[in-house]
Design an enzyme around this catalytic site. Structure first.
Site, short mmCIF file in Angstrom:
data_model
loop_
_atom_site.label_atom_id
_atom_site.label_comp_id
_atom_site.label_asym_id
_atom_site.label_seq_id
_atom_site.Cartn_x
_atom_site.Cartn_y
_atom_site.Cartn_z
N PRO A 88 0.92 -0.90 0.13
CA PRO A 88 -0.08 0.08 -0.11
C PRO A 88 0.77 1.14 0.08
CG PRO A 88 0.22 -0.82 2.08
CD PRO A 88 0.95 -1.79 1.29
N ASP A 125 6.29 2.50 1.56
CA ASP A 125 5.34 1.44 1.81
C ASP A 125 4.74 2.14 3.06
OD1 ASP A 125 4.02 -0.83 2.87
OD2 ASP A 125 5.42 -2.24 2.38
N HIS A 126 3.22 2.33 2.90
CA HIS A 126 2.66 3.14 4.34
C HIS A 126 2.52 1.77 5.57
CE1 HIS A 126 0.92 6.50 5.80
NE2 HIS A 126 0.29 6.98 4.55
N ARG A 127 3.05 0.68 5.34
CA ARG A 127 2.69 -0.22 6.49
C ARG A 127 3.97 0.18 7.27
NH1 ARG A 127 2.58 -5.69 3.01
NH2 ARG A 127 4.49 -4.78 2.04
#
Length: 487
Positions: free
Chosen positions: A280, A457-459
């Site tokens: 994401p 990566d927004h994680r």
């Protein structure tokens, strides 16, 4: 199969690759070969490599033709032990023999190939690329073939004595009874890419050797029969095209070409699909005044014209310093088989950079880049770019990055919604540097401006971390002297 026969299976060439394209044989049936002697050139999804033989003896059979894609674990070459009687081709008497000659598929042999791949990864002793046996040699041919013609050097059209190819004919690839001059992989690839049949070309080189100029002439001046066939096809009614399957059913347009997705392009497609599917990602960007960096480099170039790092090397130095300050962007997000998740951090930075080659886009990486100065980074970037474009980069050089720097400004564009190089978690893109109006000390001026784009990566982190890293690199570019003094 005789106990005097040794079958060498295509090894895992690194990073768990499952297939490779056979580019060129370096030996022929009947040749005497030594341990660790290169026997074939193959192209994987990552690089062009030479495969050494783990056995010594006489080449009895070559399992494949140039241009064919071979699976790891399947037979590559059969070698009769030194001193053994010559072995004539036999009718396959076992499932393995049948499959190795392409006559029948067998689940048992597929299982054997899978076992072979597993054993290789565990270190069974089979020779892998870069891991030859001690005291290896690169011996040449010790037994001449029946006839000889010239062979073209990879880079130059210089001639050397080399035997005529005499492999068994394969349907659709060779005219029975006609011997084709041995040509370089470069010339063979050029002909294949342009649909030119080498059997129809009269070579202009010594002994009828097909040269690069011969293929270029065939491309620019097609044979009359071929032209006539093309014209006839163009004049044929649409119904005939449909009957022959030449029309695309959805668009109604004629299909101009079908290009197999393999090698680097196949690896890129798989990697980008996985990145888009699993990560994401979010993107942040900023315009940066690079005038001071260009002025500093120009001043350094006056003092040392031949030893001044390129702009990308300076930016790479700023990036490694930024990643030490914001280590979350130098990680990997892993999901276990049980569904557990963890973020893996690294004690060091392997800085990848995107390099465009004739084989497609590859990402070689500078290992332990955080330990290098801008000048050392520049030297390593240049070296890796050269080996990548020559197709000689190793799987380790192409698959060990922890963060990627992409200079797409060389293509004349300002920005890009980049796809993260899986399994990394971030990528920094640098656009072209152009003259733009900029406010300096309250006054309008013309400055050298570029755009930095960070995909992350927004994680693994939030926007604050990403923005902090991006701003750090931007500030270093705008004030390079102060930034380098603190590094």
């Amino acid at each position: 199969m005789s106990s005097d026969m040794q079958v060498f299976r295509l090894p895992d060439l690194g990073e768990g690759l499952t297939e490779a394209e056979l580019v060129n044989w370096l030996v022929a049936v009947g040749d005497e070969i030594k341990v660790d002697q290169p026997i074939a050139e193959v192209e994987t999804a990552k690089s062009m490599v030479e495969v050494p033989s783990p056995y010594a003896g006489t080449v009895a059979e070559l399992h494949g033709e140039a241009g064919q894609t071979l699976d790891v674990g399947k037979p590559l070459i059969s070698i009769a032990r030194s001193g053994a009687a010559p072995v004539a081709p036999e009718t396959p008497s076992s499932a393995e023999d049948a499959v190795s000659t392409g006559i029948v598929a067998s689940p048992e042999v597929d299982a054997a190939a899978e076992t072979y791949r597993t054993e290789e990864k565990a270190g069974s002793g089979n020779v892998l690329i870069g891991y030859g046996t001690p005291g290896g040699v690169t011996g040449g041919r010790t037994r001449p073939r029946k006839a000889s013609v010239g062979v073209v050097d990879r880079e130059k059209e210089t001639l050397a004595e080399s035997p005529v190819a005499s492999e068994p004919a394969v349907a659709g690839t060779r005219i029975p009874g006609k011997l084709s001059a041995v040509i370089s992989p470069l010339v063979r690839k050029m002909a294949r890419d342009h649909g030119v049949s080498l059997e129809t070309i009269e070579g202009s080189g010594a002994s009828g050797l097909i040269m690069r100029r011969d293929v270029e002439a065939a491309i620019s001046t097609p044979e009359a029969p071929a032209a006539a066939r093309t014209a006839a096809k163009a004049d044929a009614p649409a119904s005939a095209a449909v009957a022959g399957g030449d029309l695309d059913s959805r668009t109604g347009l004629a299909v101009a070409a079908r290009t197999p997705v393999r090698g680097v392009r196949k690896a890129v497609a798989a990697n980008m699909t996985k990145s888009r599917t699993e990560i994401p990602e979010a993107t942040v960007w900023v315009d940066v005044d690079a005038t001071a960096l260009l002025e500093m480099r120009a001043e350094l170039k006056k003092r040392a014209p031949h030893d001044t790092p390129g702009l990308l090397a300076f930016i790479a130095r700023f990036v490694t310093a930024g990643l030490k300050k914001y280590p979350a962007l130098n990680t990997r997000f892993e999901v276990g088989e049980d569904g557990s998740q963890e973020i893996v951090g690294f004690d060091g930075i392997n800085l990848g950079f995107a390099a465009q080659t004739d084989r497609g886009l590859v990402v070689p990486s500078v290992r332990n880049a955080h330990q290098l100065s801008a000048r050392e980074l520049d030297a390593e970037i240049r070296r890796l770019t050269t080996v990548a474009r020559d197709g000689k980069a190793t799987p380790t050089e192409l698959g060990s990055g922890t963060f990627t720097l992409n200079n797409y400004g060389v293509f004349g564009v300002d920005g890009s919604a980049a796809i993260i190089n899986y399994p990394e978690v971030a990528m920094l893109g640098v656009g072209r540097i152009i003259d733009r109006p900029w406010v300096v000390n309250g006054e309008l001026a013309v400055r050298k401006v570029t755009e930095l784009t960070l995909a992350f990566d927004h994680r693994v982190c939030d926007g604050e971390t990403a923005a902090g890293f991006l701003r750090y690199v931007a500030d270093a570019i705008e004030n390079p002297g102060g930034a380098l003094a603190d590094m």
